[in-house]
Design a protein around this motif. Structure first.
Motif, PDB file in Angstrom:
ATOM      1  N   UNK A  61      51.698  25.679  21.600  1.00 33.44           N
ATOM      2  CA  UNK A  61      53.104  25.352  21.830  1.00 33.44           C
ATOM      3  C   UNK A  61      53.412  23.960  21.315  1.00 33.44           C
ATOM      4  N   UNK A  62      54.558  23.831  20.667  1.00 28.40           N
ATOM      5  CA  UNK A  62      55.022  22.509  20.271  1.00 28.40           C
ATOM      6  C   UNK A  62      55.524  21.767  21.506  1.00 28.40           C
ATOM      7  N   UNK A  63      55.513  20.432  21.489  1.00 33.27           N
ATOM      8  CA  UNK A  63      56.011  19.665  22.643  1.00 33.27           C
ATOM      9  C   UNK A  63      57.445  20.046  22.986  1.00 33.27           C
ATOM     10  N   UNK A  64      57.674  20.247  24.264  1.00 34.83           N
ATOM     11  CA  UNK A  64      59.001  20.609  24.745  1.00 34.83           C
ATOM     12  C   UNK A  64      59.335  22.078  24.618  1.00 34.83           C
ATOM     13  N   UNK A  65      58.394  22.902  24.140  1.00 37.90           N
ATOM     14  CA  UNK A  65      58.612  24.351  23.993  1.00 37.90           C
ATOM     15  C   UNK A  65      57.477  25.083  24.712  1.00 37.90           C
ATOM     16  N   UNK A  66      57.492  25.121  26.037  1.00 41.40           N
ATOM     17  CA  UNK A  66      56.354  25.677  26.775  1.00 41.40           C
ATOM     18  C   UNK A  66      56.206  27.191  26.666  1.00 41.40           C
ATOM     19  N   UNK A 119      46.560  27.057   3.731  1.00 36.09           N
ATOM     20  CA  UNK A 119      47.827  27.785   3.749  1.00 36.09           C
ATOM     21  C   UNK A 119      48.120  28.392   5.108  1.00 36.09           C
ATOM     22  N   UNK A 120      47.092  28.979   5.722  1.00 34.07           N
ATOM     23  CA  UNK A 120      47.344  29.671   6.986  1.00 34.07           C
ATOM     24  C   UNK A 120      47.169  28.764   8.191  1.00 34.07           C
ATOM     25  N   UNK A 121      46.420  27.676   8.035  1.00 36.65           N
ATOM     26  CA  UNK A 121      46.143  26.835   9.187  1.00 36.65           C
ATOM     27  C   UNK A 121      47.104  25.690   9.378  1.00 36.65           C
ATOM     28  N   UNK A 122      47.917  25.404   8.366  1.00 36.93           N
ATOM     29  CA  UNK A 122      48.850  24.288   8.442  1.00 36.93           C
ATOM     30  C   UNK A 122      50.242  24.801   8.792  1.00 36.93           C
ATOM     31  N   UNK A 123      50.815  24.221   9.814  1.00 39.86           N
ATOM     32  CA  UNK A 123      52.171  24.597  10.196  1.00 39.86           C
ATOM     33  C   UNK A 123      53.161  24.078   9.160  1.00 39.86           C
ATOM     34  N   UNK A 124      54.017  24.942   8.693  1.00 42.93           N
ATOM     35  CA  UNK A 124      55.017  24.531   7.717  1.00 42.93           C
ATOM     36  C   UNK A 124      56.036  23.617   8.382  1.00 42.93           C
ATOM     37  N   UNK A 380      52.448  25.947  16.369  1.00 42.25           N
ATOM     38  CA  UNK A 380      51.472  25.427  15.428  1.00 42.25           C
ATOM     39  C   UNK A 380      50.170  26.176  15.675  1.00 42.25           C
ATOM     40  N   UNK A 381      49.246  26.116  14.708  1.00 41.99           N
ATOM     41  CA  UNK A 381      48.017  26.898  14.800  1.00 41.99           C
ATOM     42  C   UNK A 381      46.810  26.027  14.499  1.00 41.99           C
ATOM     43  N   UNK A 382      45.757  26.268  15.258  1.00 39.59           N
ATOM     44  CA  UNK A 382      44.474  25.618  15.031  1.00 39.59           C
ATOM     45  C   UNK A 382      43.457  26.671  14.619  1.00 39.59           C
ATOM     46  N   UNK A 383      42.643  26.349  13.611  1.00 40.18           N
ATOM     47  CA  UNK A 383      41.565  27.252  13.198  1.00 40.18           C
ATOM     48  C   UNK A 383      40.402  27.052  14.165  1.00 40.18           C
TER      49      UNK A 383
END
Length: 596
Positions: A61-66, A119-124, A380-383
């Motif tokens: 989750x991004x900050x402020x978006x639980x 490409x897949x691990x970095x949040x656009x 966002x995504x973490x590998x």
């Protein structure tokens, strides 16, 4: 004496079958030549056959978006990642959800795993930046040295104590440099006059530059905020005409802070631009959709709806841009360091809703709407894991499948030889042509489109053997039916073709329709089966029309087949043809001797 009427050629008749055969042989030679010229003579294999890399990504989750991790957002992320790694959707990379917050990405061997991971691990990151200046996408010529205003005759000393010539390129002396400086001054986030923060950043940049001299492999430092000369120099040196140079520019622009100006390329490489700090973050977009404007006739447009905070910022920046001259009345939509679109602004846009129009197609408007929607995605995504997949299991399955296919093919050949005899040579030659076309096209598709051959795709190719053989059998049986009716071979070949052609086209259309539906409604490996089945079905039509039919026309002129040799497969006696009844004279009635 009246001239005899010319006979009408039967439907499907070919007066010059040799030319048709030459055409398909030329096409085969061209495909084979292209395959060898490319340097690849084997199809690209999927992850289940050749191995590859598997990533597991965990959503955050991004900050402020639980509560952002939900099915809708996860499906959106999967769709974007799938387009990133798959392109046209036939390269057999797999992107799918696993559980509530994990995504599995499988990359076949031969794909740049490091690049795919990025490409897949970095949040656009999406942002709206004002355009300060624009130039064509090619590298600009070196500017001629000119003295700076107010610095004429003065020498600057660099950090290492060496004196620089007074004729260094000046940004503020040129109209473009003054325009960039004025635009930067208008934004409170940047102080082009050299505030303390700007000087500190510049000194850091100088230090990075000196370090770069020591290490040539070090990346080019990002120009300090307000360093107009460095921005213009970077703009002139940037070449956006190649994908590699655009990728480097995108990487550098993505690394910059949102409060810094950047130099970026348009996604098509047609232009390069100096952009101001981010005026509206991508998270300020609440919704984006592609619709067609039927009222004002604008065609396809992209409608935007902003959040409350995003609407306020967007109204402020569009109000300022509307008073500027092109290109400084434009704002750039920047995703991953590249300019996706740069529409111009004619008036302040308030109310939190806007539309982007101008020459969109349905596909391009939908792509832009997806970009804007993804920029608003609060994930966002973490590998979390990265593993190498072994092709051992798939290799064993492939060998078993090929053995089964070979056994089936041998049985088909035995049946054809026993039942059709000489006609079996036509069927086998047609199968060989179909196999060559299928193989070379698969190799070339792997090079051009990234098509990867997986195990289901191999199964589709094996199934296609039966579909192709069915087409030959339909035609052969139509010819034999004509012979049973008492016709010779040449008219039987021409009269049997129209009937066989209709049956073949209907059968292949049904097979192709099933393959197309399967390709559309399925994902992953099943698409490989559907794609191969559809491709081989189309090739079956090509082979039957341009090889089998003209070859039979030529063979019908040969004595071995035309005379109905017992080994030709067209022997009238073996087909049960009865000799035609011949008229015979009645025996003369006996003459009565009395009458004589």
């Amino acid at each position: 004496m009246a001239a005899p009427k010319k006979g009408r050629r039967s439907p499907g008749g070919q007066g010059r079958p040799g030319r048709v055969l030459a055409l398909i042989l030329i096409a085969m030679v061209a495909l084979i030549g292209g395959m060898f010229a490319s340097g690849d003579t084997t199809p690209r294999l999927g992850i289940d056959l050749a191995g590859g890399t598997s990533f597991t990504l965990e959503a955050k989750n991004e900050p402020g978006k639980p509560n952002a991790i939900n099915k809708t957002n996860m499906d959106t992320a999967v769709g974007i990642m799938d387009r990133r790694v798959n392109g046209l959707g036939v390269s057999e990379s797999e992107v799918q959800t696993q559980g509530a917050k994990h995504i599995i990405v499988n990359i076949p061997k031969g794909t740049n795993a490091k690049q795919a991971r990025q490409q897949v691990g970095t949040t656009a990151k999406l942002g709206f930046r004002p355009v300060l200046t624009s130039a064509p996408g090619v590298k600009s010529p070196e500017p001629k040295p000119s003295a700076s205003v107010g610095d004429k005759g003065k020498d600057d000393k660099s950090k290492d104590g060496k004196t620089k010539p007074s004729g260094s390129p000046s940004a503020t002396a040129s109209p473009q440099g003054r325009a960039v400086t004025d635009a930067l001054k208008a934004n409170p986030a940047v102080d082009p006059s050299g505030s303390a923060s700007a000087k500190d950043d510049k000194s850091k940049g100088d230090k990075a530059g000196s370090d770069q001299k020591k290490d040539p492999k070090a990346p080019t430092p990002t120009p300090a905020p307000g360093d107009v000369a460095a921005l213009q120099k970077q703009l002139a040196a940037l070449d956006c005409s190649t994908p590699a140079s655009r990728a480097e520019a995108s990487k550098a622009a993505s690394a910059a802070k949102s409060s810094d100006p950047i130099v970026a390329c348009k996604t098509d490489g047609s232009a390069k631009e100096i952009l101001g700090p981010v005026a509206v973050e991508g998270t300020g977009v609440d919704k984006a959709s592609a619709v067609i404007d039927t009222q004002q006739g604008k065609g396809w447009i992209v409608q935007l709806k902003f959040t409350k905070d995003g609407a306020k910022k967007f109204a402020d920046v569009t109000g300022k841009l509307a008073t500027q001259q092109p290109p400084q009345n434009q704002f750039a939509i920047v995703l991953d360091g590249e300019v996706v679109s740069d529409p111009s602004v004619t008036s302040s846009i308030a109310g939190g809703q806007a539309e982007i129009s101008g020459g969109f197609t349905q596909e391009s408007s939908r792509d832009l709407a997806n970009v804007l929607s993804y920029g608003a995605l609060p994930l966002s995504f973490d590998v979390v894991t990265e593993t190498t997949v072994s092709p051992a299991l798939g290799g064993e399955q492939l060998r078993a499948g090929l053995i089964a296919g070979a056994i089936g093919l041998i049985l088909v050949i035995i049946y054809l030889v026993a039942y059709y005899r000489g006609l079996a040579l036509v069927a086998l030659a047609s199968l060989l042509v179909s196999a060559i076309l299928t193989y070379t096209i698969m190799v070339l598709l792997g090079i051009a489109l990234g098509f990867a051959l997986n195990l289901p795709a191999v199964c589709g190719a094996i199934v296609a053997i039966g579909i192709t053989a069915d087409s030959f059998i339909v035609y052969f049986e139509r010819i034999r039916d004509e012979i049973r009716e008492g016709r010779s071979l040449r008219p039987a070949v021409e009269r049997g073709w129209p009937r066989a052609r209709r049956t073949i086209l209907v059968s292949d259309f049904v097979s192709f329709l099933a393959a197309a539906v399967l390709f559309i409604v399925t994902v992953g490996k099943v698409q490989g089966f559907a794609f191969t089945l559809g491709l081989t079905t189309l090739l079956d039509v090509v082979v039957v029309f341009f090889f089998t039919k003209p070859l039979m026309t030529l063979l019908a002129r040969r004595k071995f087949f035309a005379s109905g040799h017992p080994w030709s497969g067209l022997d009238p006696k073996r087909l049960g043809v009865k000799p035609p009844l011949r008229a015979s004279r009645r025996p003369a009635a006996p003459v009565d001797p009395k009458e004589a």
